[in-house]
Design a protein around this motif. Structure first.
Motif, short mmCIF file in Angstrom:
data_model
loop_
_atom_site.label_atom_id
_atom_site.label_comp_id
_atom_site.label_asym_id
_atom_site.label_seq_id
_atom_site.Cartn_x
_atom_site.Cartn_y
_atom_site.Cartn_z
N MET A 127 0.83 -1.19 0.00
CA MET A 127 0.00 0.00 0.00
C MET A 127 0.88 1.26 0.00
SD MET A 127 -3.08 0.39 -0.26
CE MET A 127 -4.44 1.41 0.01
N ILE A 128 1.99 1.20 0.74
CA ILE A 128 2.90 2.34 0.81
C ILE A 128 3.51 2.61 -0.56
CG2 ILE A 128 5.07 3.17 1.82
CD1 ILE A 128 4.29 1.57 4.36
N GLU A 129 3.86 1.56 -1.28
CA GLU A 129 4.45 1.72 -2.62
C GLU A 129 3.43 2.30 -3.59
OE1 GLU A 129 6.21 -1.89 -4.05
OE2 GLU A 129 7.26 -2.22 -2.16
N ILE A 130 2.20 1.83 -3.52
CA ILE A 130 1.15 2.35 -4.41
C ILE A 130 0.94 3.84 -4.16
CG2 ILE A 130 -1.32 2.24 -4.94
CD1 ILE A 130 -1.16 -0.77 -4.38
N ARG A 131 0.87 4.22 -2.90
CA ARG A 131 0.71 5.64 -2.57
C ARG A 131 1.88 6.45 -3.09
NH1 ARG A 131 -1.43 5.10 3.63
NH2 ARG A 131 -3.57 4.52 3.08
N ALA A 132 3.09 5.94 -2.92
CA ALA A 132 4.28 6.65 -3.39
C ALA A 132 4.26 6.80 -4.91
CB ALA A 132 5.54 5.93 -2.93
N ASP A 133 3.79 5.75 -5.62
CA ASP A 133 3.71 5.82 -7.08
C ASP A 133 2.64 6.80 -7.56
OD1 ASP A 133 5.72 3.96 -7.34
OD2 ASP A 133 4.38 2.26 -7.72
N LEU A 134 1.52 6.84 -6.87
CA LEU A 134 0.39 7.68 -7.30
C LEU A 134 0.50 9.14 -6.85
CD1 LEU A 134 -2.63 5.26 -6.77
CD2 LEU A 134 -1.51 5.86 -8.91
N ARG A 135 1.27 9.41 -5.81
CA ARG A 135 1.35 10.75 -5.25
C ARG A 135 1.71 11.82 -6.30
NH1 ARG A 135 3.32 10.17 -0.02
NH2 ARG A 135 1.16 10.28 0.56
N PRO A 136 2.75 11.65 -7.14
CA PRO A 136 3.08 12.68 -8.13
C PRO A 136 1.94 12.92 -9.13
CG PRO A 136 4.88 11.10 -7.95
CD PRO A 136 3.74 10.57 -7.15
N ASP A 137 1.28 11.84 -9.58
CA ASP A 137 0.18 11.99 -10.53
C ASP A 137 -0.99 12.74 -9.91
OD1 ASP A 137 1.60 10.58 -12.45
OD2 ASP A 137 0.68 8.65 -11.92
N ILE A 138 -1.32 12.43 -8.68
CA ILE A 138 -2.43 13.10 -8.00
C ILE A 138 -2.07 14.57 -7.75
CG2 ILE A 138 -3.76 13.19 -5.85
CD1 ILE A 138 -3.59 10.11 -5.80
#
Length: 159
Positions: A1-12
């Protein structure tokens, strides 16, 4: 979950920034309905896209057994139903629910989803596209049986 958030943070973050900038730009825009009409009236008619026609109809179908007597009886029966609908003694939807043999549309009172040219059999489309809103068709035959249509609304056929 932490990796997914880290991956999506710049796009969001980028999307939120885009939304904020669009809000700032659009907030300053003031366009009146008159200006919109003026803008579209200046576009040459041959440059506007053609909107394909769509029709929404009510549908009632009767599938007689293929004997001459049964066909005549089905046509006679449908003509009597059509007269009741035109005279206002019966509602199309109620008649379709009771008598239509197209069980899919009968549940909705004969109402079919909107369709454009090329989606139905030619005999069906020919009748549907000749009619005006609120008009009830004469009884006609297609490969699926004998039909009565009522046009609910028309969209398209305009540039």
């Amino acid at each position: 979950m932490i990796e997914i958030r880290a991956d999506l943070r710049p796009d969001i973050k980028d999307q939120l920034l885009i939304d904020k900038m669009q809000g700032i730009i659009v907030n300053k825009a003031t366009v009146t309905p008159r200006e919109v009409k003026k803008f579209y009236s200046q576009i040459p008619k041959d440059s506007l896209p053609f909107l394909p026609a769509e029709v929404e109809v009510y549908h009632l179908v009767k599938r007689p057994t293929p004997t001459a007597t049964a066909v005549r009886e089905a046509e006679k029966f449908l003509k009597s139903l059509r007269e009741k609908i035109i005279n206002g003694t019966e509602e199309f939807a109620a008649v379709a629910k009771r008598y239509s043999e197209d069980f899919g549309s009968a549940r909705t009172g004969g109402l079919l989803p909107e369709f454009s040219r090329g989606r139905m059999v030619p005999e069906f489309e020919e009748v549907a596209y000749k009619m005006k809103e609120g008009e009830v068709s004469p009884v006609f035959k297609s490969g699926y049986g004998y039909h009565i249509l009522k046009v609910e609304k028309r969209v398209g056929e305009i540039v």
